[in-house]
Scaffold this motif. Sequence first.
Motif, short mmCIF file in Angstrom:
data_model
loop_
_atom_site.label_atom_id
_atom_site.label_comp_id
_atom_site.label_asym_id
_atom_site.label_seq_id
_atom_site.Cartn_x
_atom_site.Cartn_y
_atom_site.Cartn_z
N SER A 233 0.80 -1.21 -0.07
CA SER A 233 -0.01 -0.14 0.12
C SER A 233 0.87 1.26 -0.04
O SER A 233 2.09 1.37 0.60
CB SER A 233 -0.94 -0.04 1.15
OG SER A 233 -1.74 -1.11 1.55
N TYR A 234 0.62 2.31 -0.62
CA TYR A 234 0.97 3.56 -0.55
C TYR A 234 1.35 4.01 0.93
O TYR A 234 0.40 3.89 1.88
CB TYR A 234 0.21 4.67 -1.20
CG TYR A 234 0.28 4.54 -2.82
CD1 TYR A 234 1.42 4.66 -3.41
CD2 TYR A 234 -0.87 4.41 -3.33
CE1 TYR A 234 1.28 4.77 -4.87
CE2 TYR A 234 -1.13 4.33 -4.92
CZ TYR A 234 0.20 4.43 -5.47
OH TYR A 234 0.06 4.41 -6.96
N GLY A 235 2.37 4.73 1.25
CA GLY A 235 2.63 5.04 2.41
C GLY A 235 2.04 6.46 2.89
O GLY A 235 1.44 7.10 1.80
N PRO A 236 2.28 7.07 3.76
CA PRO A 236 1.89 8.24 4.08
C PRO A 236 2.26 9.45 3.34
O PRO A 236 3.42 9.13 2.26
CB PRO A 236 2.40 8.88 5.59
CG PRO A 236 2.43 7.42 5.94
CD PRO A 236 2.91 6.59 5.09
N THR A 237 1.77 10.50 2.95
CA THR A 237 2.11 11.77 2.10
C THR A 237 2.32 12.92 2.97
O THR A 237 1.94 13.01 4.02
CB THR A 237 0.88 12.09 1.02
OG1 THR A 237 -0.29 12.40 1.68
CG2 THR A 237 0.60 10.71 0.16
N ALA A 238 3.08 13.60 2.08
CA ALA A 238 3.62 14.76 2.89
C ALA A 238 2.42 15.76 3.28
O ALA A 238 1.60 16.00 2.39
CB ALA A 238 4.58 15.68 2.10
N PRO A 239 2.20 16.49 4.41
CA PRO A 239 1.16 17.20 5.11
C PRO A 239 0.94 18.34 3.96
O PRO A 239 1.92 18.87 3.46
CB PRO A 239 1.53 17.49 6.21
CG PRO A 239 2.54 16.69 6.64
CD PRO A 239 3.27 16.26 5.51
N THR A 240 -0.18 18.52 3.36
CA THR A 240 -0.62 19.68 2.46
C THR A 240 -1.84 20.40 2.73
O THR A 240 -2.65 19.47 3.53
CB THR A 240 -0.45 19.22 1.17
OG1 THR A 240 -1.66 18.48 0.77
CG2 THR A 240 0.89 18.52 0.66
N GLY A 241 -2.18 21.62 2.43
CA GLY A 241 -3.34 22.09 2.46
C GLY A 241 -3.99 21.81 1.08
O GLY A 241 -3.18 21.39 0.08
N PRO A 242 -5.20 22.17 1.05
CA PRO A 242 -5.73 21.85 -0.36
C PRO A 242 -5.59 22.83 -1.54
O PRO A 242 -4.82 24.00 -1.04
CB PRO A 242 -7.40 22.00 -0.20
CG PRO A 242 -7.36 22.92 1.13
CD PRO A 242 -6.23 22.66 1.71
N TYR A 243 -5.56 22.49 -2.67
CA TYR A 243 -5.35 23.54 -3.88
C TYR A 243 -6.48 24.64 -3.53
O TYR A 243 -7.51 24.42 -3.17
CB TYR A 243 -5.59 22.86 -5.10
CG TYR A 243 -4.24 21.99 -5.48
CD1 TYR A 243 -3.16 22.83 -6.19
CD2 TYR A 243 -4.28 20.91 -5.48
CE1 TYR A 243 -1.93 21.82 -6.39
CE2 TYR A 243 -3.36 19.90 -6.02
CZ TYR A 243 -2.04 20.73 -6.40
OH TYR A 243 -1.03 19.89 -6.93
N PRO A 244 -6.10 25.90 -4.13
CA PRO A 244 -7.27 26.76 -3.84
C PRO A 244 -8.29 26.45 -5.09
O PRO A 244 -8.26 25.96 -6.05
CB PRO A 244 -6.44 28.21 -4.38
CG PRO A 244 -5.27 27.67 -5.03
CD PRO A 244 -4.88 26.45 -4.47
N SER A 245 -9.60 26.98 -4.68
CA SER A 245 -10.53 26.73 -5.55
C SER A 245 -10.74 27.56 -6.78
O SER A 245 -9.90 28.77 -6.88
CB SER A 245 -11.89 27.06 -4.92
OG SER A 245 -13.11 26.66 -5.71
N PRO A 246 -10.66 27.11 -7.87
CA PRO A 246 -11.42 25.83 -8.35
C PRO A 246 -10.30 24.62 -8.65
O PRO A 246 -10.83 23.55 -9.00
CB PRO A 246 -12.11 26.03 -9.51
CG PRO A 246 -11.47 27.07 -10.31
CD PRO A 246 -10.74 28.05 -9.24
#
Length: 494
Positions: free
Chosen positions: A54-67
């Motif tokens: 399984s894929y491991g953890p990913t680096a913490p990120t915020g969401p892309y700005p909308s849209p």
Amino acid sequence: MVTVATRDGKLLGAKDGTIAVFKGIPYAAPPIGPNRFLPPQPVKAWGGLRDAHSYGPTAPTGPYPSPLDKLVPEVDIPGDDYLNLNIWTPNPAGRLPVMVWLHGGAFTNGSGSVPLYDGSRFARDGVVFVTVNYRLGVDGFLHLGPGDVANLGLLDQLAAMRWVQENITAFGGDPGKVTVVGESAGAMSIGALLAAPRAAGLFRRAVLQSGAAHHTFSPDTARALGHHLADLLGIPPTREAFADVPFDQLSRSAEELRVAVAANPDPARWGEAAVNLMPFEPVVDGELLPLPPIHAIAAGASRDVDVLIGTNSDEFRLFLVPTGLLDALGDPHLRAAAAGYGLDPDEAVAAYLEEDAKASPGEMLSALSTDWYYRLPAIRLAEARARHGGATYMYEFGWRPTSFDGRIGACHTAEIPFVFDNLDDPALLPLLGTALPQKLADAMHGAWVAFATDGNPGWAQYDSIDRTTMHFDTSSQTRTDPRANQRALWDGHR
């Protein structure tokens, strides 16, 4: 099931038909606690078999700005051990070319675990394919001034490349035939690595998609941005203070910083970020990057690395069409942008109208920004390498989907599914629609495989006379010095 022994322990992977897949392999220790804000630290070896299904953890990120959050695929897998990589191989007993993928995301988003980056089709075609996670945003690219560490995200990438050199033979890869591939921030990272003395010998070839060697900060710019971010958070500008801030709050404040730069793009305050409009980029720190990357490459850095580089015809439409800005921007915005890029506004408008006499101000601004951000940096890198005899190939991706009433164009990120030959990913539907042409995927994917295999994608090298560029579309063919007048407009400015 299939097992492989690495320097740190044995891995248990999965078989997908004829392809063996290993996911979530740590190449450095978790960058948390005492390891946070340090260069990547060694992995602690494990006993027995480590599950790599399984894929491991990913680096913490915020969401892309909308849209963009609805258009650009993203994956969020919580966990601390996120300095990991994934491998697809057709033959663990082989001696095959290797490709290492560095994802994009403006140095704040993205991961190597996005389904679009599944490397099965590369493995199908005889390549060992690797995707990498690295630190992003504050943890990867914050720099607070003299004495502070810089470029941790780049150091992570180098650690992953060293891991590949030391371990990829066990997966059937040839460490002497490694090609590093990246898009957007991933390509800009490669532009920096081409200039980094520590990267010497870690890869034989490089592919840069929609990114080159111009997007970096001086230490003063990075310091100003870092200190302003600290002010937004109400903390002193120290690593210890940043480490105490919850990640969600860090992410929100980093977005506030991006908005503040865009709202008042004053070079006196923001330096290079006033036109780059990204709050995090590699820093020319005098250590990992002794010189601005394009200057180092012009002086001959990495002249022995084969390079394939290119851009999309309508990169900037990704940021203007879904937001409605393409129609909202008028002639004053176009002329202000041209002046901000150092051009004479009248000359710029005339040059871009020459290409399309019916273009609106928003369409011309999109073309202008596409050239400033992406096409001209790619050309300058190719020119710099041509002076030293480095094998360099140029491409342009020109296919325009029917989505957004056909107005999105050959936008930023649109080439990725064709490179990976992953046209069946449902996440592509909102941006690119349906009926993606398999013929185009065959051409692009085949060229990338050929380049990784023997250093020749199938057309003539770039030089400053013919400027041969492969134009990828439903019918792909080379062109000589495309849009020469617009290219010449930027001489002395970009």
